[in-house]
Design a protein around this motif. Structure first.
Motif, PDB file in Angstrom:
ATOM      1  N   GLU A 101       0.816  -1.217   0.000  1.00 17.47           N
ATOM      2  CA  GLU A 101       0.000   0.000   0.000  1.00 17.47           C
ATOM      3  C   GLU A 101       0.852   1.269   0.000  1.00 17.47           C
ATOM      4  OE1 GLU A 101       0.375  -1.072   4.447  1.00 17.47           O
ATOM      5  OE2 GLU A 101       0.258  -2.113   2.506  1.00 17.47           O
ATOM      6  N   HIS A 102       2.067   1.183   0.537  1.00 13.01           N
ATOM      7  CA  HIS A 102       2.944   2.360   0.536  1.00 13.01           C
ATOM      8  C   HIS A 102       3.384   2.687  -0.895  1.00 13.01           C
ATOM      9  CE1 HIS A 102       3.051   2.199   4.879  1.00 13.01           C
ATOM     10  NE2 HIS A 102       3.348   0.910   4.809  1.00 13.01           N
ATOM     11  N   MET A 103       3.661   1.661  -1.657  1.00  8.60           N
ATOM     12  CA  MET A 103       3.996   1.864  -3.061  1.00  8.60           C
ATOM     13  C   MET A 103       2.821   2.471  -3.812  1.00  8.60           C
ATOM     14  SD  MET A 103       5.239  -0.954  -5.876  1.00  8.60           S
ATOM     15  CE  MET A 103       6.319  -0.450  -7.213  1.00  8.60           C
ATOM     16  N   ALA A 104       1.624   1.943  -3.579  1.00 10.91           N
ATOM     17  CA  ALA A 104       0.436   2.422  -4.280  1.00 10.91           C
ATOM     18  C   ALA A 104       0.182   3.896  -4.017  1.00 10.91           C
ATOM     19  CB  ALA A 104      -0.777   1.592  -3.875  1.00 10.91           C
ATOM     20  N   ALA A 105       0.440   4.340  -2.787  1.00 10.61           N
ATOM     21  CA  ALA A 105       0.148   5.718  -2.413  1.00 10.61           C
ATOM     22  C   ALA A 105       0.999   6.726  -3.178  1.00 10.61           C
ATOM     23  CB  ALA A 105       0.345   5.900  -0.910  1.00 10.61           C
ATOM     24  N   THR A 106       2.127   6.299  -3.755  1.00  9.59           N
ATOM     25  CA  THR A 106       2.971   7.208  -4.529  1.00  9.59           C
ATOM     26  C   THR A 106       2.459   7.395  -5.957  1.00  9.59           C
ATOM     27  OG1 THR A 106       4.475   5.550  -5.488  1.00  9.59           O
ATOM     28  CG2 THR A 106       4.956   6.334  -3.238  1.00  9.59           C
ATOM     29  N   SER A 107       1.521   6.560  -6.389  1.00 11.51           N
ATOM     30  CA  SER A 107       0.959   6.519  -7.752  1.00 11.51           C
ATOM     31  C   SER A 107       1.888   5.853  -8.764  1.00 11.51           C
ATOM     32  CB  SER A 107       0.585   7.915  -8.266  1.00 11.51           C
ATOM     33  OG  SER A 107      -0.381   8.511  -7.434  1.00 11.51           O
ATOM     34  N   VAL A 108       3.161   5.673  -8.434  1.00 10.16           N
ATOM     35  CA  VAL A 108       4.144   5.005  -9.305  1.00 10.16           C
ATOM     36  C   VAL A 108       4.021   5.526 -10.739  1.00 10.16           C
ATOM     37  CG1 VAL A 108       5.233   2.808  -9.873  1.00 10.16           C
ATOM     38  CG2 VAL A 108       3.808   2.967  -7.831  1.00 10.16           C
ATOM     39  N   GLN A 109       4.305   6.771 -10.886  1.00  6.60           N
ATOM     40  CA  GLN A 109       4.225   7.412 -12.210  1.00  6.60           C
ATOM     41  C   GLN A 109       5.484   8.222 -12.453  1.00  6.60           C
ATOM     42  OE1 GLN A 109       1.373  10.719 -13.020  1.00  6.60           O
ATOM     43  NE2 GLN A 109       0.584   9.331 -14.588  1.00  6.60           N
ATOM     44  N   GLY A 110       6.038   8.073 -13.640  1.00  6.68           N
ATOM     45  CA  GLY A 110       7.244   8.808 -13.981  1.00  6.68           C
ATOM     46  C   GLY A 110       7.739   8.404 -15.350  1.00  6.68           C
ATOM     47  N   ARG A 111       9.029   8.549 -15.568  1.00  5.19           N
ATOM     48  CA  ARG A 111       9.604   8.232 -16.883  1.00  5.19           C
ATOM     49  C   ARG A 111      10.073   6.792 -16.925  1.00  5.19           C
ATOM     50  NH1 ARG A 111      14.310  11.983 -19.043  1.00  5.19           N
ATOM     51  NH2 ARG A 111      15.584  10.719 -17.629  1.00  5.19           N
ATOM     52  N   GLY A 112       9.549   6.046 -17.890  1.00  2.00           N
ATOM     53  CA  GLY A 112       9.998   4.687 -18.133  1.00  2.00           C
ATOM     54  C   GLY A 112      11.066   4.665 -19.211  1.00  2.00           C
ATOM     55  N   VAL A 113      11.993   3.719 -19.076  1.00  2.00           N
ATOM     56  CA  VAL A 113      13.055   3.518 -20.069  1.00  2.00           C
ATOM     57  C   VAL A 113      13.097   2.036 -20.408  1.00  2.00           C
ATOM     58  CG1 VAL A 113      15.509   3.701 -20.550  1.00  2.00           C
ATOM     59  CG2 VAL A 113      14.398   5.442 -19.155  1.00  2.00           C
ATOM     60  N   LEU A 114      12.985   1.704 -21.680  1.00  2.00           N
ATOM     61  CA  LEU A 114      12.982   0.299 -22.092  1.00  2.00           C
ATOM     62  C   LEU A 114      14.323  -0.092 -22.706  1.00  2.00           C
ATOM     63  CD1 LEU A 114      10.199  -1.859 -23.384  1.00  2.00           C
ATOM     64  CD2 LEU A 114      12.258  -1.780 -24.807  1.00  2.00           C
ATOM     65  N   ILE A 115      14.843  -1.224 -22.235  1.00  2.00           N
ATOM     66  CA  ILE A 115      16.061  -1.826 -22.798  1.00  2.00           C
ATOM     67  C   ILE A 115      15.638  -3.104 -23.516  1.00  2.00           C
ATOM     68  CG2 ILE A 115      18.339  -2.775 -22.294  1.00  2.00           C
ATOM     69  CD1 ILE A 115      18.311  -1.069 -19.714  1.00  2.00           C
ATOM     70  N   ASN A 116      15.885  -3.169 -24.811  1.00  2.00           N
ATOM     71  CA  ASN A 116      15.407  -4.269 -25.638  1.00  2.00           C
ATOM     72  C   ASN A 116      16.476  -5.363 -25.732  1.00  2.00           C
ATOM     73  OD1 ASN A 116      14.362  -5.961 -27.654  1.00  2.00           O
ATOM     74  ND2 ASN A 116      13.362  -4.257 -28.691  1.00  2.00           N
ATOM     75  N   LEU A 117      16.440  -6.285 -24.774  1.00  2.00           N
ATOM     76  CA  LEU A 117      17.413  -7.383 -24.758  1.00  2.00           C
ATOM     77  C   LEU A 117      17.118  -8.414 -25.850  1.00  2.00           C
ATOM     78  CD1 LEU A 117      17.759  -7.918 -20.899  1.00  2.00           C
ATOM     79  CD2 LEU A 117      19.308  -6.673 -22.433  1.00  2.00           C
TER      80      LEU A 117
END
Length: 359
Positions: A181-197
């Motif tokens: 629930e602590h993680m959820a409260a932050t909304s977990v939103q920001g910049r994603g970076v994808l590495i294509n292995l």
């Protein structure tokens, strides 16, 4: 540095760096400014769902302790609350209602791991005695509380008291600290970076250490900055989907690229990069079983230990990344806005997720 729960911390850990009672770890790096960086990556408005259907992989071939979700109707007025005709209660009513419940293993499919998912044995008091603890020194049995035996899980026939408490919303076990629930409260939103292995290493089983990861990133011009949410596309979830809920355990355990949790340079890069979370489309993010260690006693999930236990880096597993990876490759990009909160379920040590990438 000291703390009410510990006098010494694991070497290389971030315990205490975000405060003595911190339960967010590197999520503290998901600041307002970092979210704006993510928003700045949105150019087309196109969105991608990054979750598998939650009844995949199917069966329990990947993990014998986890099983597919079960949906059941709730009951109403002594009957089944599916296609319920409201006129049974109120004459002349035209409503038709359905209501259900789920029996759900929270880490069966696309998921987040909380810090209460994986701890370690460590001498927090400096007295020569290793104790079971989690991130930031929160103690097993105090911060993370389980039933005394399997018979106390809450099955009505064996434990009516636990069942009654559950009906009242009283938690008899779970994470009193470090819950999802602590993680959820932050909304977990920001910049994603994808590495294509997958692009560089194909579909065969390949251990990815620091050298291989740098090779892929440099070839594609991928840069990871502090607070970024890093996603690794290996193709594993594509293989899972192709098995149509009838997974071949041996084939899956020998498929696709996977991080080598024994590679110390790789672990150091995770530390130095200051990434906020680490996500993969495979099971466990790291190879399991891990390569044999040089010492007899060590973590069997070394990357879990490094991220969840030492650094405070949440792990995402079994995400669906193919469509996003294909689009990013076709458009010469690797960054996007990522929104990925877990369920705000107090006390849970993991959670399913339905992440969204917006480009």
């Amino acid at each position: 540095m000291s703390n009410p729960r510990w006098t010494q911390r694991p070497e290389g850990s971030t315990w205490g760096d975000f405060g003595p009672d911190d339960q967010l770890g590197r999520l503290n790096l998901l600041t307002d400014a970092k979210r704006l960086q993510g928003v700045a990556e949105v150019q087309t408005g196109k969105a991608f769902c990054l979750s598998l259907p939650l009844d995949y992989p199917g069966g329990n071939g990947l993990n014998p302790n986890r099983h597919p979700p079960v949906l059941r109707p709730t009951t109403r007025s002594g009957g089944v609350n599916y296609n319920f005709l409201f006129r049974r209660l109120i004459e002349g009513a035209t409503d038709v209602l359905s209501d259900d419940l789920a029996i759900l293993h929270l880490q069966y499919s696309t998921q987040w791991d909380s810090f209460a998912h994986a701890g370690g044995l460590f001498d927090v008091n400096g007295d020569g005695v290793a104790e079971a603890v989690y991130y930031n020194g929160f103690a097993a049995g105090e911060a993370v509380v389980g039933p005394s035996s399997a018979a106390d899980v809450g099955v009505p026939a064996t434990n009516p008291q636990a069942t009654a408490e559950a009906m009242r919303g009283v938690s008899t076990c779970g994470a009193r600290q470090l819950g999802i629930e602590h993680m959820a409260a932050t909304s977990v939103q920001g910049r994603g970076v994808l590495i294509n292995l997958r692009k560089h290493f194909g579909d065969g089983r390949t251990l990815i250490g620091y050298e291989q990861l740098m090779q892929a990133m440099q070839a594609d011009g991928v840069v990871v900055e502090p607070g970024d949410m890093v996603c690794l596309y290996t193709g594993f979830s594509d293989v899972v989907l192709g098995m149509n809920r009838q997974p071949d355990s041996e084939a899956l355990h020998n498929a696709c690229a996977v991080l080598d949790g024994r590679d110390e340079r790789l672990l150091q890069w995770i530390t130095d990069s200051q990434l906020a979370v680490l996500i993969a489309d495979n099971y466990a993010v790291e190879a399991y079983p891990a390569r044999q260690a040089a010492v007899a006693c060590c973590a069997q999930l070394p990357l879990h230990e490094h991220c969840l236990f030492k650094l405070g880096v949440h792990l995402g597993e079994l995400w669906y990344l193919r469509e996003l990876a294909d689009w990013l490759a076709a458009n010469g990009r690797h960054r996007f806005l990522l929104t990925a909160p877990p369920l705000r379920l107090p006390g849970a040590v993991g959670s399913p997720a339905t992440p969204v990438a917006t480009v």
